[in-house]
Design an enzyme around this catalytic site. Structure first.
Site, short mmCIF file in Angstrom:
data_model
loop_
_atom_site.label_atom_id
_atom_site.label_comp_id
_atom_site.label_asym_id
_atom_site.label_seq_id
_atom_site.Cartn_x
_atom_site.Cartn_y
_atom_site.Cartn_z
N CYS A 33 0.82 -1.22 0.00
CA CYS A 33 0.00 0.00 0.00
C CYS A 33 0.85 1.27 0.00
CB CYS A 33 -0.93 0.01 1.20
SG CYS A 33 -0.03 0.00 2.76
N CYS A 102 -2.10 -4.07 8.45
CA CYS A 102 -1.77 -2.72 8.92
C CYS A 102 -1.23 -2.79 10.36
CB CYS A 102 -2.99 -1.81 8.89
SG CYS A 102 -3.94 -1.94 7.36
FE1 FES Z 1 -1.46 0.36 4.30
FE2 FES Z 1 -3.19 -0.05 6.15
S1 FES Z 1 -3.57 0.03 4.04
S2 FES Z 1 -1.06 0.07 6.37
#
Ligand code: FES
Length: 125
Positions: A33, A102
């Protein structure tokens, strides 16, 4: 999707910011991400005397950073190293499965800060 507890930590993060002259700094990122987290620690007598975080990431990453700083503050380094992402998830009363990764950032960030502190201590001796 998120618990009240998570929303509270997201809206009112605890220990957010940076520690100047930190004794240990951990920086971790999630390549998928692109989110990044820094954990700063001050160590006194082998205990985490102060801890702060900066997180550029999703709401769950901010909330889990906030929780891990609360869990780690005042603990010995050995105790703090044993804090897992599951401990963080328990405090937050659960995380949606898609957001579990996360919480790993918080665990890894804290461990990275402790490792950085230990390496700096070793370099001094
Ligand atoms: Fe990247 Fe949560 S979506 S740490």
């Amino acid at each position: 999707m998120y618990s009240e507890k998570l929303l509270d930590h997201f809206k009112n993060p605890r220990n957010m910011g940076r520690i100047e002259n930190a004794d240990g700094i951990g920086k971790v990122g999630n390549p998928v991400c692109g989110d990044v987290m820094w954990i700063y620690i001050k160590v006194r007598d082998d205990r985490i005397a102060d801890i702060k975080f900066e997180t550029f990431g999703c709401g769950a990453a901010v909330a889990t950073s906030s929780v891990i700083t609360e869990l780690a503050k005042g603990k010995t380094l050995e105790e703090a190293e044993k804090i897992t992402n599951q401990d963080v998830i328990d405090v937050l009363e659960g995380l949606p499965p898609l957001k579990k990764h996360c919480s790993l950032l918080a665990e890894q960030g804290l461990r990275a800060a402790i490792n950085d502190y230990r390496e700096k201590q070793r370099a001094k001796h």
